[in-house]
Motif scaffolding. Structure first.
Motif, mmCIF file in Angstrom:
data_model
loop_
_atom_site.group_PDB
_atom_site.id
_atom_site.type_symbol
_atom_site.label_atom_id
_atom_site.label_comp_id
_atom_site.label_asym_id
_atom_site.label_seq_id
_atom_site.Cartn_x
_atom_site.Cartn_y
_atom_site.Cartn_z
ATOM 1 N N HIS A 85 -10.932 0.665 12.841
ATOM 2 C CA HIS A 85 -9.710 0.664 13.454
ATOM 3 C C HIS A 85 -9.665 0.791 14.899
ATOM 4 O O HIS A 85 -8.612 0.064 15.566
ATOM 5 C CB HIS A 85 -9.172 2.223 13.076
ATOM 6 N N GLY A 107 0.753 -1.220 -0.003
ATOM 7 C CA GLY A 107 -0.137 0.060 0.021
ATOM 8 C C GLY A 107 0.865 1.362 0.027
ATOM 9 O O GLY A 107 2.005 1.230 -0.098
ATOM 10 N N VAL A 108 0.180 2.405 -0.056
ATOM 11 C CA VAL A 108 0.827 3.725 -0.222
ATOM 12 C C VAL A 108 1.698 3.931 0.846
ATOM 13 O O VAL A 108 2.994 3.986 0.751
ATOM 14 C CB VAL A 108 -0.410 4.917 -0.159
ATOM 15 N N LEU A 109 1.322 3.609 2.098
ATOM 16 C CA LEU A 109 1.987 3.971 3.465
ATOM 17 C C LEU A 109 3.001 2.690 3.651
ATOM 18 O O LEU A 109 4.152 3.036 3.933
ATOM 19 C CB LEU A 109 1.316 4.067 4.767
ATOM 20 N N TYR A 115 -15.680 3.257 9.300
ATOM 21 C CA TYR A 115 -14.348 3.331 8.849
ATOM 22 C C TYR A 115 -13.597 3.533 10.399
ATOM 23 O O TYR A 115 -12.377 2.727 10.437
ATOM 24 C CB TYR A 115 -14.149 4.391 7.770
ATOM 25 N N PHE A 173 -3.615 11.649 4.661
ATOM 26 C CA PHE A 173 -2.132 11.525 3.870
ATOM 27 C C PHE A 173 -2.303 12.529 2.757
ATOM 28 O O PHE A 173 -3.197 12.559 2.123
ATOM 29 C CB PHE A 173 -1.937 10.126 3.665
ATOM 30 N N ARG A 212 -1.142 -8.573 -0.442
ATOM 31 C CA ARG A 212 -2.398 -9.355 -1.050
ATOM 32 C C ARG A 212 -2.496 -9.653 -2.410
ATOM 33 O O ARG A 212 -2.590 -10.703 -2.831
ATOM 34 C CB ARG A 212 -3.678 -8.647 -0.687
ATOM 35 N N ARG A 213 -1.841 -8.790 -3.172
ATOM 36 C CA ARG A 213 -1.905 -8.934 -4.694
ATOM 37 C C ARG A 213 -0.593 -9.270 -4.967
ATOM 38 O O ARG A 213 0.343 -8.794 -4.820
ATOM 39 C CB ARG A 213 -2.593 -7.809 -5.443
ATOM 40 N N GLY A 263 -5.239 -2.293 5.501
ATOM 41 C CA GLY A 263 -6.820 -2.020 5.386
ATOM 42 C C GLY A 263 -7.264 -1.972 4.248
ATOM 43 O O GLY A 263 -6.586 -2.026 3.428
ATOM 44 N N ASP A 288 -3.929 -13.599 1.507
ATOM 45 C CA ASP A 288 -4.766 -12.706 2.040
ATOM 46 C C ASP A 288 -5.432 -13.034 3.371
ATOM 47 O O ASP A 288 -5.493 -14.108 3.943
ATOM 48 C CB ASP A 288 -6.365 -13.336 1.185
ATOM 49 N N ALA A 289 -5.131 -11.844 4.398
ATOM 50 C CA ALA A 289 -5.067 -12.027 5.689
ATOM 51 C C ALA A 289 -6.357 -12.569 6.143
ATOM 52 O O ALA A 289 -6.657 -12.886 7.302
ATOM 53 C CB ALA A 289 -4.711 -10.799 6.343
ATOM 54 N N ALA A 295 -3.832 3.721 13.064
ATOM 55 C CA ALA A 295 -5.240 3.964 13.191
ATOM 56 C C ALA A 295 -5.383 5.310 12.472
ATOM 57 O O ALA A 295 -4.587 5.551 11.617
ATOM 58 C CB ALA A 295 -5.710 3.901 14.583
HETATM 59 N N1 LIG Z 1 -5.290 7.650 3.349
HETATM 60 C C1 LIG Z 1 -5.048 8.401 4.451
HETATM 61 O O1 LIG Z 1 -5.288 9.443 4.426
HETATM 62 C C2 LIG Z 1 -5.212 7.590 5.909
HETATM 63 C C3 LIG Z 1 -5.247 8.668 6.958
HETATM 64 C C4 LIG Z 1 -5.071 7.690 8.373
HETATM 65 C C5 LIG Z 1 -4.962 6.366 8.551
HETATM 66 N N2 LIG Z 1 -5.045 5.449 7.343
HETATM 67 C C6 LIG Z 1 -4.885 4.251 7.567
HETATM 68 O O2 LIG Z 1 -3.664 3.836 7.318
HETATM 69 C C7 LIG Z 1 -3.469 2.774 6.649
HETATM 70 C C8 LIG Z 1 -2.780 2.609 5.491
HETATM 71 O O3 LIG Z 1 -3.140 3.435 4.389
HETATM 72 P P1 LIG Z 1 -2.841 3.284 3.030
HETATM 73 O O4 LIG Z 1 -3.446 4.703 2.460
HETATM 74 O O5 LIG Z 1 -1.331 3.012 2.816
HETATM 75 O O6 LIG Z 1 -3.731 2.273 2.448
HETATM 76 P P2 LIG Z 1 -3.594 1.527 1.014
HETATM 77 O O7 LIG Z 1 -2.675 1.906 0.155
HETATM 78 O O8 LIG Z 1 -4.825 0.961 0.674
HETATM 79 O O9 LIG Z 1 -3.011 0.141 1.612
HETATM 80 C C9 LIG Z 1 -3.470 -1.018 2.387
HETATM 81 C C10 LIG Z 1 -2.785 -2.363 2.089
HETATM 82 O O10 LIG Z 1 -3.407 -3.378 2.956
HETATM 83 C C11 LIG Z 1 -3.612 -4.598 2.043
HETATM 84 N N3 LIG Z 1 -4.630 -5.545 2.308
HETATM 85 C C12 LIG Z 1 -5.986 -4.934 2.384
HETATM 86 N N4 LIG Z 1 -6.863 -6.025 2.484
HETATM 87 C C13 LIG Z 1 -6.026 -7.142 2.725
HETATM 88 C C14 LIG Z 1 -5.844 -8.599 3.106
HETATM 89 N N5 LIG Z 1 -7.386 -9.169 3.195
HETATM 90 N N6 LIG Z 1 -4.893 -9.251 3.267
HETATM 91 C C15 LIG Z 1 -3.748 -8.760 2.900
HETATM 92 N N7 LIG Z 1 -3.539 -7.379 2.693
HETATM 93 C C16 LIG Z 1 -4.742 -6.872 2.667
HETATM 94 C C17 LIG Z 1 -3.846 -3.972 0.685
HETATM 95 O O11 LIG Z 1 -3.435 -4.916 -0.214
HETATM 96 P P3 LIG Z 1 -3.708 -4.699 -1.779
HETATM 97 O O12 LIG Z 1 -3.180 -3.390 -2.398
HETATM 98 O O13 LIG Z 1 -3.522 -5.844 -2.479
HETATM 99 O O14 LIG Z 1 -5.400 -4.616 -1.719
HETATM 100 C C18 LIG Z 1 -2.762 -2.584 0.615
HETATM 101 O O15 LIG Z 1 -1.578 -2.960 -0.028
HETATM 102 C C19 LIG Z 1 -4.856 2.264 6.429
HETATM 103 O O16 LIG Z 1 -5.359 1.256 7.794
HETATM 104 C C20 LIG Z 1 -5.944 3.461 6.400
HETATM 105 O O17 LIG Z 1 -7.039 3.266 6.881
HETATM 106 C C21 LIG Z 1 -5.140 6.023 5.957
#
Ligand SMILES: NC(=O)c1ccc[n+]([C@@H]2O[C@H](COP(=O)([O-])OP(=O)(O)OC[C@H]3O[C@@H](n4cnc5c(N)ncnc54)[C@H](OP(=O)(O)O)[C@@H]3O)[C@@H](O)[C@H]2O)c1
Length: 302
Positions: A145, A25-27, A141, A167, A47-48, A88, A66-67, A129
């Motif tokens: 968390h 994922g992004v983070l 959402y 982010f 996951r992918r 997430g 897949d978790a 979170a």
């Molecule tokens: N975006 C924001 O502004 C923000 C702000 C505060 C907190 N957060 C939280 O910070 C965390 C990271 O955010 P992010 O933006 O990096 O999210 P993201 O890019 O969507 O990355 C989440 C990762 O979790 C993986 N995932 C989802 N379901 C899964 C499963 N069943 N088994 C294994 N892996 C799985 C995804 O894999 P795939 O890519 O293969 O699906 C993805 O790589 C999240 O919990 C988000 O809610 C985000």
């Protein structure tokens, strides 16, 4: 002759094996990159399979799973010193990236991972979170968390809860939308926030691995803006005059309910987006990167 204290910490860090969940994922990618730069050994969970090549290219060992699949995490914590979870469901309104509510993805996957950490005797667990999440648990959402946070608090493990504001990557979509000529703003756009760059959040996460006690860290960026000011920055980045259409929050919540009937997760996302656009969310400034620079760079890349 003894090593300087800094070198001793570096050598200790080199010995660690860190599991990063959500590594594709992004983070997660920023976390993997920074851990590897620090000399840690990284086991990346993605996951992918198409995410695997990207994290392997950073130098991480990779497992595709897949978790949520039964037994998928059994044994994954063996030989691991610390776990970071950025796992997430996607934070997007797109109805094409899955339907399951956040409480049926983020919560069960991370709770299983935390249980596995305890079983395997992993010494600490860092979970991402969100800032202000405790105060808006009526939103799916946020509640997803907070269920993980509640669970971690009961476990015999040093847990670090990192709570970032939004982010930069999540805001960058506004630059693309600004190209249409008008941006929607839920409410009056006056709510304040200080978004943070993912790399700054990753730096906090990497440092959290040195903590032996449970902790909670809120993470925000250096600049506080109103939501409307963030929209104006998006227009500035593409050199266009700012134009907004104000959507009453009640209407946005109605839209979220209708969307939820077609795709529950997308509906929950719009509910959350309505909340964050109308509620202040400010966290202590930890990051150093600037949103205006990020938007300009994003716009330049097209
Ligand atoms: N975006 C924001 O502004 C923000 C702000 C505060 C907190 N957060 C939280 O910070 C965390 C990271 O955010 P992010 O933006 O990096 O999210 P993201 O890019 O969507 O990355 C989440 C990762 O979790 C993986 N995932 C989802 N379901 C899964 C499963 N069943 N088994 C294994 N892996 C799985 C995804 O894999 P795939 O890519 O293969 O699906 C993805 O790589 C999240 O919990 C988000 O809610 C985000």
């Amino acid at each position: 002759m003894g090593l300087p204290e800094h070198s001793v910490r570096q050598s200790a860090a080199v010995a660690r094996r860190v599991l990063v969940a959500g590594a594709g994922g992004v983070l997660g990618r920023h976390v993997v990159r920074q851990l590897i730069a620090r000399g840690e050994r990284v086991l990346a969970l993605v996951r992918r399979s198409r995410s695997a090549a990207a994290v392997q290219a950073l130098g991480a060992e990779c497992r595709v799973l897949d978790a949520l699949a039964p037994e998928a995490l059994r044994g994954i914590g063996d030989g691991v010193d610390a776990i970071v979870s950025c796992l997430g469901a996607p934070v997007t309104p797109s109805p094409f990236v899955g339907r399951r509510p956040y409480t049926r993805v983020d919560a069960p996957a991370n709770i299983s991972l935390a249980d596995e950490a305890v079983r395997a005797g992993v010494s600490n667990f860092t979970y991402v979170a969100l800032a202000g999440g405790r105060a808006c648990r009526t939103l799916n959402y946020a509640d997803a968390h907070e269920r993980v946070v509640d669970h971690l608090e009961k476990l015999p493990i040093a847990a670090c809860i990192v709570r970032p504001t939004g982010f930069f990557g999540a805001m960058a979509e506004l630059v693309s939308m600004a190209r249409w000529g008008v941006l929607p703003i839920f409410g009056d756009g006056a709510a304040l926030t200080n978004p943070v760059h993912e790399a700054d959040v990753a730096a906090v996460i990497v440092q959290s691995l040195d903590r032996a006690e449970s902790s909670m860290i809120e993470v925000g960026g250096p600049d506080t803006f109103s939501r409307k000011a963030i929209g104006k920055l998006a227009f500035e980045a593409i050199g266009r005059r700012a134009r907004f259409v104000h959507v009453p929050p009640k209407l946005a919540r109605c839209g979220a309910m209708m969307l939820a009937a077609i795709n529950p997760r997308a509906g929950h996302f719009v509910r959350f987006a309505t909340h964050v656009m109308t509620t202040p969310c400010i966290a202590p400034c930890v990051g150093s990167q600037r949103l205006a620079d990020y938007f300009h760079e994003y716009a330049r890349k097209g």
